[in-house]
Design an enzyme around this catalytic site. Structure first.
Site, PDB file in Angstrom:
ATOM      1  N   ASP A 187      -7.927  -5.595 -11.130  1.00 26.44           N
ATOM      2  CA  ASP A 187      -7.295  -5.304  -9.575  1.00 26.44           C
ATOM      3  C   ASP A 187      -6.954  -6.556  -8.957  1.00 26.44           C
ATOM      4  O   ASP A 187      -7.202  -7.543  -9.598  1.00 26.44           O
ATOM      5  CB  ASP A 187      -8.191  -4.399  -8.756  1.00 26.44           C
ATOM      6  CG  ASP A 187      -7.596  -3.427  -7.598  1.00 26.44           C
ATOM      7  OD1 ASP A 187      -6.587  -3.990  -6.985  1.00 26.44           O
ATOM      8  OD2 ASP A 187      -7.525  -2.363  -7.841  1.00 26.44           O
ATOM      9  N   HIS A 275      -1.433  -3.969  -7.551  1.00 24.65           N
ATOM     10  CA  HIS A 275      -3.023  -4.241  -7.763  1.00 24.65           C
ATOM     11  C   HIS A 275      -3.180  -5.110  -8.988  1.00 24.65           C
ATOM     12  O   HIS A 275      -3.972  -5.078  -9.586  1.00 24.65           O
ATOM     13  CB  HIS A 275      -3.739  -2.935  -7.939  1.00 24.65           C
ATOM     14  CG  HIS A 275      -3.960  -1.977  -6.934  1.00 24.65           C
ATOM     15  ND1 HIS A 275      -4.992  -2.091  -6.040  1.00 24.65           N
ATOM     16  CD2 HIS A 275      -3.312  -1.008  -6.390  1.00 24.65           C
ATOM     17  CE1 HIS A 275      -5.044  -1.233  -5.005  1.00 24.65           C
ATOM     18  NE2 HIS A 275      -3.834  -0.447  -5.104  1.00 24.65           N
ATOM     19  N   GLU A 335      -0.330   2.911  -5.172  1.00 24.87           N
ATOM     20  CA  GLU A 335      -0.069   1.873  -4.125  1.00 24.87           C
ATOM     21  C   GLU A 335       0.546   0.594  -4.344  1.00 24.87           C
ATOM     22  O   GLU A 335       0.127  -0.433  -4.280  1.00 24.87           O
ATOM     23  CB  GLU A 335      -1.656   1.450  -3.683  1.00 24.87           C
ATOM     24  CG  GLU A 335      -2.381   2.736  -3.025  1.00 24.87           C
ATOM     25  CD  GLU A 335      -3.885   2.580  -2.727  1.00 24.87           C
ATOM     26  OE1 GLU A 335      -4.157   3.103  -1.683  1.00 24.87           O
ATOM     27  OE2 GLU A 335      -4.418   1.489  -3.123  1.00 24.87           O
TER      28      GLU A 335
HETATM   29  C1  ACM Z   1      -6.575   4.883  -5.527  1.00 23.45           C
HETATM   30  O1  ACM Z   1      -7.696   5.242  -4.526  1.00 23.45           O
HETATM   31  N1  ACM Z   1      -5.852   3.944  -4.998  1.00 23.45           N
HETATM   32  C2  ACM Z   1      -6.285   5.546  -6.724  1.00 23.45           C
END
Ligand code: ACM
Ligand code: ZN
Length: 753
Positions: A187, A275, A335
Site C-alpha cells: 500500500d 494505493h 480507491e
Molecule cells: C478498502 O477498504 N479500500 C477496500
C-alpha cells in the site's frame, strides 16, 4: 506433626474432589448437528493418536501444539485412550464427524482439514483446566461449513507484523475454523514482499520515517499500551531511524507452509493501480507525472498509458504467482485517484486507442490485461468491488466492501462472478466496537434477501478486514479482532437457521477464559448502565453495570487516564461537585478503552417575573442556513406569528429557511428538567441563553438531549431550527421532576404580552 496433619487434609481434599463434568459442548462456530449419547468419557491428558493413513499420523505434532491450550497431549502409547482418525472419502471437503465415546474418540473425515476441525471441536468441548478429573459427555457431532471461503484479512502495510505474529494470528483462525488469510502486502505506506527484480521496493519501500498514523499511535500509547509501536520494527537506514519491515520470499514460504498445515490458504494482495505509492516512490517512472504524491483523497496511481507500467506489474505478478500456491491473486483495484489519468496525455491516448469510454473503462481494460496475464500463470483474479465499474470479466472474483455500492454484488453475481462479503459497516474490525459491536458482526446475513438461488450460489463466503493504520502491534490486532472474529467464524460456518446471538454469547464466555489462558489481548465486554451526562443540584450517585465479576473498574475525577493505581470503583461513586468521570475496566492484563461521563452541578436558575399570554412567538427567515448558529437572533424576520408548539406548521414541505421560537417555559416545581429535541435538519434549544440541547448542524432525524436545573416559574426558552431540504421534523420533549418524558404541552409555553 502439625504440618503432616495439614498435608493429610490436603490429600483427602484432592481425593474427594468431585470430577469436573462437561454436560454440554460449547463450540464456536456452532456445529450443524450435535447428538448427545449416554455416559461420559473419562478424560486423560494423554491420548493415543491412531490412523491408518500417513497424513493422519502426520497430524500428531500439530495436534500436540494445538492441544497445549487445553492440556491435551497426543502420544503413541497404546494403553492411553485412543483418538482414531478415520478416512471417509464420501464426506465433503472440510466436513467431519466427531464421536466422543466412553472408550475412544473418533474423528471421521475425507481429508486433513476435517480431522483438524474435528480436533478443534473436541478441544472446545474440554475445560481449560484439566488438573482435576474430567468427565466429558459422550456424543456425536456431524459438521460441515456453510461457506467454503471463511477469511480474515490483515493489512501488513500500514503497520508491519513479524512472521511469528502472523503465525500466532493463524493459530487463532484455525481454532475457529477460518480458512483463508488475505494478506494486504502493499500500500502507499509500505511494500512488504521481496520482489527480486525490483529490490528497491523493499530496500526503501518497506521503510519510512514516522507518518501521521504512527504519530497518532505514539500519542495514544501514553494512555494505552496497545498503541505502542514495537521497538524491533525500527532500523537505522543511512543514519535515519526508520519504521518498517518486509517478508523475504523464504519468510513468506514459511508462513504459507505454516498456514497450509492448518488448512489455511494465503491469498496475496498487490494493490494496483492505486494505493501504489510505495512503488512509485522508488520507481517514479510508474506514475503519469513521474512523481509520487497525493490527490485530494488518494495517492497518484500508476500511469495506464505506459508500456513500462504493464511490464513492471507483470514482472511482479510473475514472482507472486510463482511464490504463492493459492489459485488466487488479489489485485486490489480500490480507491483510485482517476483525476491523474484525466490530466495525462498518455492515459487519454490509451483510452482513445482502445475505444474506451472513460477512465473507469481504462481501469477495467488494465484489469482485464492483468487478469489475462495471471490466468496464463494458472491464477485467478480477485479485486475490491470497484473492479465491477467499467466492466467485469467472467472469471474474476469480487470482494464486496462498499455497503454504499450494493449494485456491484448484484451485477457481479448475475454476471456469474463469485463474490466474497466483506462489508465495511459490519466486517471492518479496525472500526471501534461502539460502531461495530460483536452483535452487529454476528447478525449480518451474508446472502441478501433479494438474491435468487443462482445468485446465492455465487456467494463464496465471508471475510473480515483489519486495516492497521491505527493498529501498530499484535495486542491491538487481538483487541480489534477478539471476540468479533468468532462472530464472523460462526457466520461463515453455521447454517443461518441455527444461528442465535444469545446462544453465541453463552458460548463466548468460555472463550474469554481461553483468550486469557493464551495471553491474548481482547475487547472486554462493554460496561453499561451509566449516565454519560447528568445535571444535579446537591449530590449525585454514579453507577455502572459491570458484566463480569472478575472485572475491576478504576476511575479518576480529574480527567486523567485511569490506571490500577487510581480509585477503585466499588458499587457507586457519590459526587458533591461537578466532575468528569474517566473509568476503565481491567481483567488481569487486559483493559478496556477509557469511558467518560460528565456530571455537572448547577445552581437552580431563578424564574423571571413577566406578564405573559399562552403561546410562543415563531419567526420565519428565508435562506439557506447550514448551521443554526448562522441564524442571527436579532435580524428582522420575513414572517412572524404566535403558535402553540414547536412544530413546523405551514412551513412543512418548504426548503431553505430557519425558524426561531421564543417565549417562556413554565417549570411546575424546583428541580432538574431534561429536554429532548428531535429534528431534521437541525436545532438548538436555549434556556436563559444557555445552550441546553445542541442538535446542530444539519442531519437526518435525530434526538439529542440536555438538562438544566430550574426553580418553579417562567424561564426564557428559545429554539432555533434550520431546514435546507429533504426530510423535515421538529419536536421538543421534556422530563420534569414530576413527569416522565413527554412532548411539551401548550399550557407549559408562554410569550411576553
Ligand atoms: C478498502 O477498504 N479500500 C477496500
Ligand atoms: Zn497516465
Amino acid at each position: 506433626m502439625h504440618k503432616l496433619f495439614t498435608f493429610l487434609i490436603f490429600l483427602l481434599a484432592l481425593a474427594c474432589q468431585s470430577p469436573q463434568k462437561v454436560e454440554q459442548y460449547s463450540i464456536i462456530p456452532l456445529p450443524q448437528s450435535i447428538n448427545y449419547g449416554d455416559g461420559f468419557l473419562e478424560l486423560e491428558s494423554t491420548l493415543s493418536l491412531q490412523c491408518d493413513q500417513p497424513d493422519g499420523l502426520e497430524l500428531k505434532e500439530l495436534f500436540n501444539e494445538m492441544g497445549k491450550s487445553h492440556s491435551i497431549r497426543l502420544g503413541g502409547a497404546s494403553d492411553a485412550t485412543p483418538m482414531l482418525l478415520v478416512h471417509r472419502p464420501e464426506l465433503k471437503e472440510e466436513s467431519y464427524r466427531l464421536n466422543i465415546g466412553k472408550e475412544k474418540i473418533t474423528i471421521e473425515s475425507s481429508s486433513k482439514a476435517g480431522w483438524i476441525y474435528g480436533f478443534q471441536s473436541f478441544l472446545h468441548c474440554l475445560p481449560l483446566d484439566n488438573k482435576a478429573k474430567v468427565l466429558v459427555r459422550c456424543g456425536t457431532i456431524d459438521d460441515e461449513p456453510r461457506f467454503s471461503y471463511r477469511g480474515m484479512h490483515l493489512d501488513v502495510s500500514r503497520h508491519f507484523f513479524m512472521s511469528d505474529e502472523v503465525k500466532s494470528f493463524v493459530d487463532q483462525m484455525v481454532h475457529y475454523k477460518l480458512n483463508k488469510l488475505h494478506l494486504h502486502l502493499t500500500d502507499d505506506q509500505g511494500w512488504r514482499l521481496e520482489i527480486e527484480q525490483y529490490p528497491l521496493l523493499t530496500e526503501k519501500g518497506a521503510w519510512r520515517t514516522h507518518n501521521s498514523q504512527d504519530s497518532l499511535c505514539i500519542k495514544r500509547s501514553a494512555e494505552d499500551k496497545t498503541f505502542l509501536i514495537p521497538e524491533d520494527r525500527y532500523r537505522q537506514i543511512e543514519g535515519v531511524k526508520k519504521y518498517g519491515g518486509y517478508y523475504t520470499k523464504d519468510d513468506m514460504r514459511d508462513i504459507i507452509n505454516y498456514c497450509a498445515a492448518r488448512n489455511i490458504e494465503v491469498i496475496p494482495e498487490i494493490d494496483i493501480p492505486g494505493h501504489f505509492k510505495a512503488a512509485i516512490d522508488n520507481y517514479s517512472f510508474l506514475s503519469c507525472s513521474e512523481k509520487a504524491g497525493w490527490g485530494s483523497h488518494f495517492s497518484y496511481p500508476a500511469c495506464l498509458g505506459k508500456a513500462t507500467t504493464y511490464e513492471f506489474i507483470e514482472n511482479i505478478m510473475s514472482e507472486v504467482a510463482e511464490l504463492f500456491p493459492s489459485k488466487y491473486i488479489h489485485i486490489g483495484g480500490d480507491e483510485v485517484n482517476k483525476d491523474e489519468w484525466k490530466k495525462c496525455e498518455r492515459c487519454q491516448k490509451a483510452i482513445k486507442k482502445n475505444g474506451l469510454k472513460d477512465e473507469h473503462e481504462l481501469q477495467s481494460h488494465f484489469n482485464h490485461h492483468i487478469e489475462a496475464f495471471i490466468n496464463k500463470k494458472g491464477k485467478q483474479l480477485i479485486g475490491w468491488d470497484e473492479i465491477v465499474e467499467g466492466g467485469l470479466s467472467n472469471s474474476s472474483t469480487v470482494m464486496w466492501w462498499r455497503n454504499w455500492a450494493p449494485n456491484t454484488i448484484r451485477e457481479a453475481t448475475k454476471n456469474g462472478n463469485k463474490v466474497i462479503m466483506t462489508p465495511d459497516f459490519e466486517y471492518y474490525f479496525d472500526f471501534p466496537y461502539s460502531a461495530t459491536p460483536t452483535s452487529k458482526v454476528y447478525n449480518f446475513e451474508p446472502v441478501p434477501d433479494d438474491f435468487t438461488a443462482d445468485m446465492a450460489d455465487k456467494v463464496w463466503g465471508v471475510q473480515a478486514n483489519i486495516w492497521t493504520e491505527r493498529i501498530p502491534n499484535m495486542n491491538r490486532v487481538y483487541y480489534q479482532a477478539l471476540p468479533r472474529m468468532l462472530a464472523l467464524a460462526e457466520s461463515g460456518w453455521t447454517n443461518k437457521s441455527l444461528k442465535d446471538y444469545k446462544s453465541f454469547e453463552n458460548r463466548l464466555n468460555k472463550q474469554y477464559a481461553y483468550f486469557e489462558n493464551e495471553g491474548l489481548f481482547y475487547h472486554l465486554p462493554a460496561l453499561s448502565g451509566f449516565d454519560k451526562t447528568k445535571v444535579f443540584i446537591d449530590e449525585a450517585v454514579f453507577e455502572i453495570n459491570i458484566p463480569d465479576d472478575e472485572m475491576t473498574v478504576y476511575y479518576t475525577l480529574d480527567g486523567s487516564a485511569p490506571t490500577p493505581a487510581s480509585s477503585k470503583y466499588s458499587g457507586s461513586i457519590a459526587l458533591k461537585e461537578s466532575a468528569k468521570i474517566c473509568f476503565r475496566a481491567y481483567k488481569n492484563d487486559v483493559f478496556s478503552k477509557i469511558y467518560e461521563a460528565e456530571f455537572e452541578k448547577q445552581l437552580m436558575a431563578d424564574p423571571i417575573e413577566v406578564s405573559v399570554l399562552p403561546g410562543l412567538v415563531r419567526k420565519y427567515f428565508k435562506g439557506r442556513y447550514w448551521k443554526c448558529s448562522d441564524v442571527k437572533i436579532d435580524q428582522k424576520p420575513d414572517a412572524h406569528s404566535v403558535v402553540t408548539d414547536f412544530g413546523l406548521g405551514e412551513y412543512k414541505g418548504q426548503e431553505n429557511y430557519a425558524l426561531i421560537f421564543e417565549g417562556y417555559y413554565k417549570a411546575e416545581t424546583d428541580g432538574i428538567y431534561t429536554f429532548y429535541t428531535n429534528s431534521d435538519d437541525g436545532d438548538q434549544l436555549f434556556i436563559h441563553d444557555r445552550l441546553v440541547v445542541n442538535n446542530d448542524p444539519s442531519h437526518g432525524p435525530r434526538v439529542r438531549q440536555g438538562a438544566i436545573a430550574l426553580k418553579a416559574g417562567l424561564h426564557p426558552i428559545r429554539l432555533i431550527y434550520s431546514q435546507i431540504g429533504g426530510g423535515a421534523i421538529q419536536e421538543v420533549f421534556v422530563a420534569t421532576p414530576a413527569k416522565e418524558e413527554q412532548q411539551i404541552q401548550a399550557d407549559e409555553l408562554f410569550y411576553k404580552n
